[in-house]
Design a protein around this motif. Sequence first.
Motif, PDB file in Angstrom:
ATOM      1  N   THR A  84      -5.967  -5.829  11.548  1.00  6.58           N
ATOM      2  CA  THR A  84      -4.716  -6.112  10.747  1.00  6.58           C
ATOM      3  C   THR A  84      -4.255  -4.832   9.786  1.00  6.58           C
ATOM      4  O   THR A  84      -3.115  -4.513   9.832  1.00  6.58           O
ATOM      5  CB  THR A  84      -4.895  -7.163   9.758  1.00  6.58           C
ATOM      6  OG1 THR A  84      -6.379  -7.009   8.765  1.00  6.58           O
ATOM      7  CG2 THR A  84      -5.220  -8.523  10.354  1.00  6.58           C
ATOM      8  N   LEU A  85      -5.322  -3.949   9.434  1.00 11.44           N
ATOM      9  CA  LEU A  85      -4.815  -2.761   8.788  1.00 11.44           C
ATOM     10  C   LEU A  85      -4.193  -1.859   9.936  1.00 11.44           C
ATOM     11  O   LEU A  85      -3.162  -0.817   9.475  1.00 11.44           O
ATOM     12  CB  LEU A  85      -6.016  -1.980   8.157  1.00 11.44           C
ATOM     13  CG  LEU A  85      -6.501  -2.522   6.789  1.00 11.44           C
ATOM     14  CD1 LEU A  85      -7.743  -1.813   6.339  1.00 11.44           C
ATOM     15  CD2 LEU A  85      -5.627  -3.245   5.809  1.00 11.44           C
ATOM     16  N   GLY A 136      -0.965  -3.466   8.354  1.00 15.10           N
ATOM     17  CA  GLY A 136      -1.328  -2.622   7.010  1.00 15.10           C
ATOM     18  C   GLY A 136      -1.886  -3.502   5.795  1.00 15.10           C
ATOM     19  O   GLY A 136      -2.266  -2.854   4.681  1.00 15.10           O
ATOM     20  N   PHE A 137      -2.186  -4.741   6.028  1.00 18.54           N
ATOM     21  CA  PHE A 137      -2.828  -5.830   5.150  1.00 18.54           C
ATOM     22  C   PHE A 137      -3.498  -6.517   5.824  1.00 18.54           C
ATOM     23  O   PHE A 137      -3.434  -7.073   6.948  1.00 18.54           O
ATOM     24  CB  PHE A 137      -1.863  -6.223   4.165  1.00 18.54           C
ATOM     25  CG  PHE A 137      -0.745  -6.883   4.652  1.00 18.54           C
ATOM     26  CD1 PHE A 137      -0.826  -8.197   5.133  1.00 18.54           C
ATOM     27  CD2 PHE A 137       0.814  -6.230   4.909  1.00 18.54           C
ATOM     28  CE1 PHE A 137       0.197  -8.624   5.552  1.00 18.54           C
ATOM     29  CE2 PHE A 137       1.621  -6.927   5.137  1.00 18.54           C
ATOM     30  CZ  PHE A 137       1.554  -8.247   5.665  1.00 18.54           C
ATOM     31  N   LYS A 167      -5.478  -9.185   0.979  1.00 20.51           N
ATOM     32  CA  LYS A 167      -4.672  -8.136   0.478  1.00 20.51           C
ATOM     33  C   LYS A 167      -3.249  -8.565   0.351  1.00 20.51           C
ATOM     34  O   LYS A 167      -2.498  -8.084  -0.745  1.00 20.51           O
ATOM     35  CB  LYS A 167      -4.420  -6.617   1.351  1.00 20.51           C
ATOM     36  CG  LYS A 167      -5.991  -6.103   1.014  1.00 20.51           C
ATOM     37  CD  LYS A 167      -5.816  -4.780   2.175  1.00 20.51           C
ATOM     38  CE  LYS A 167      -7.250  -4.028   2.069  1.00 20.51           C
ATOM     39  NZ  LYS A 167      -8.332  -4.302   1.291  1.00 20.51           N
ATOM     40  N   ARG A 168      -2.608  -9.231   1.278  1.00 22.29           N
ATOM     41  CA  ARG A 168      -1.372  -9.869   1.142  1.00 22.29           C
ATOM     42  C   ARG A 168      -1.317 -10.832  -0.035  1.00 22.29           C
ATOM     43  O   ARG A 168      -0.136 -11.086  -0.766  1.00 22.29           O
ATOM     44  CB  ARG A 168      -0.900 -10.360   2.568  1.00 22.29           C
ATOM     45  CG  ARG A 168       0.375 -10.916   2.475  1.00 22.29           C
ATOM     46  CD  ARG A 168       1.394  -9.695   2.534  1.00 22.29           C
ATOM     47  NE  ARG A 168       2.733 -10.424   2.397  1.00 22.29           N
ATOM     48  CZ  ARG A 168       3.853  -9.900   1.565  1.00 22.29           C
ATOM     49  NH1 ARG A 168       3.401  -9.058   0.952  1.00 22.29           N
ATOM     50  NH2 ARG A 168       5.059 -10.483   1.720  1.00 22.29           N
ATOM     51  N   ARG A 210      -1.119  -3.474  -0.085  1.00 20.62           N
ATOM     52  CA  ARG A 210      -1.129  -2.865   1.393  1.00 20.62           C
ATOM     53  C   ARG A 210      -1.742  -1.156   1.375  1.00 20.62           C
ATOM     54  O   ARG A 210      -1.751  -0.692   0.411  1.00 20.62           O
ATOM     55  CB  ARG A 210       0.437  -2.550   1.624  1.00 20.62           C
ATOM     56  CG  ARG A 210       0.781  -2.052   2.752  1.00 20.62           C
ATOM     57  CD  ARG A 210       2.101  -1.884   2.971  1.00 20.62           C
ATOM     58  NE  ARG A 210       2.613  -1.750   4.466  1.00 20.62           N
ATOM     59  CZ  ARG A 210       3.253  -2.655   5.252  1.00 20.62           C
ATOM     60  NH1 ARG A 210       3.310  -3.854   4.723  1.00 20.62           N
ATOM     61  NH2 ARG A 210       3.538  -2.559   6.462  1.00 20.62           N
ATOM     62  N   VAL A 259      -1.647   2.121   3.221  1.00 22.76           N
ATOM     63  CA  VAL A 259      -0.893   3.261   3.860  1.00 22.76           C
ATOM     64  C   VAL A 259      -1.460   4.316   4.085  1.00 22.76           C
ATOM     65  O   VAL A 259      -2.555   4.911   3.392  1.00 22.76           O
ATOM     66  CB  VAL A 259       0.372   3.327   2.907  1.00 22.76           C
ATOM     67  CG1 VAL A 259       1.130   2.037   2.726  1.00 22.76           C
ATOM     68  CG2 VAL A 259       0.200   3.875   1.586  1.00 22.76           C
ATOM     69  N   GLU A 274      -4.483   2.601  -0.954  1.00 24.29           N
ATOM     70  CA  GLU A 274      -4.224   1.221  -1.242  1.00 24.29           C
ATOM     71  C   GLU A 274      -3.202   1.089  -2.390  1.00 24.29           C
ATOM     72  O   GLU A 274      -3.445   1.437  -3.612  1.00 24.29           O
ATOM     73  CB  GLU A 274      -5.474   0.560  -1.598  1.00 24.29           C
ATOM     74  CG  GLU A 274      -5.293  -1.152  -1.350  1.00 24.29           C
ATOM     75  CD  GLU A 274      -6.534  -1.783  -1.190  1.00 24.29           C
ATOM     76  OE1 GLU A 274      -6.773  -3.129  -1.426  1.00 24.29           O
ATOM     77  OE2 GLU A 274      -7.691  -1.184  -1.088  1.00 24.29           O
ATOM     78  N   ILE A 284       2.240  -3.787  -3.591  1.00 26.86           N
ATOM     79  CA  ILE A 284       3.774  -3.869  -2.696  1.00 26.86           C
ATOM     80  C   ILE A 284       4.761  -4.278  -3.629  1.00 26.86           C
ATOM     81  O   ILE A 284       4.876  -4.931  -4.673  1.00 26.86           O
ATOM     82  CB  ILE A 284       3.601  -5.246  -1.595  1.00 26.86           C
ATOM     83  CG1 ILE A 284       2.504  -4.922  -0.761  1.00 26.86           C
ATOM     84  CG2 ILE A 284       4.911  -5.557  -0.937  1.00 26.86           C
ATOM     85  CD1 ILE A 284       2.162  -5.796   0.384  1.00 26.86           C
TER      86      ILE A 284
END
Length: 155
Positions: free
Chosen positions: A90-91, A95-96, A100-101, A106, A108, A152, A155
């Motif tokens: 997923t990362l 990106g999350f 995390k979502r 997120r 990056v 990290e 968002i």
Amino acid sequence: MDKRQAIGSWLSGPRAAAEEAGVDFGYRGEQLGLPEEGPGSIARPGRRLGALAVDWGLCLLIAYGLITDGYDQATSNWALLIFFLLHALTLGTVGFTPGKRLFGLRVVSQDAGAVNPLRALIRTALLCLAIPALVWDRDGRGLHDRLARTVEVRI
């Protein structure tokens, strides 16, 4: 400097002693060019730990319900493998993770924005070792983030 000042600076820690001496540390993420607050700022430790707990609970639930019959050592081993796969996949793509979502975070790249799959794999492997994630720098990034050159953010 008398003995009380020396002992007081030792008890309050090196950061407080340096700030008292006039050193300006700035805010978390300033050296990386990130904003102090709001979207794009460094994620706080509470949110990061909450997202980690949600991801681990989800992986444990999958291992318990779909793979093993009951809770034992094999359940934890399978949960760690599922955790590794969940994070790496997923990362490296969106990106999350689900946790995390849920917490509005997120991951990056420090340079380009999106995390490429190799960096996600390195970050995840170091996160599964646990020790690199417990060593933080002054920006609040774990050693796993520094070595994978990721950040990290909110968002």
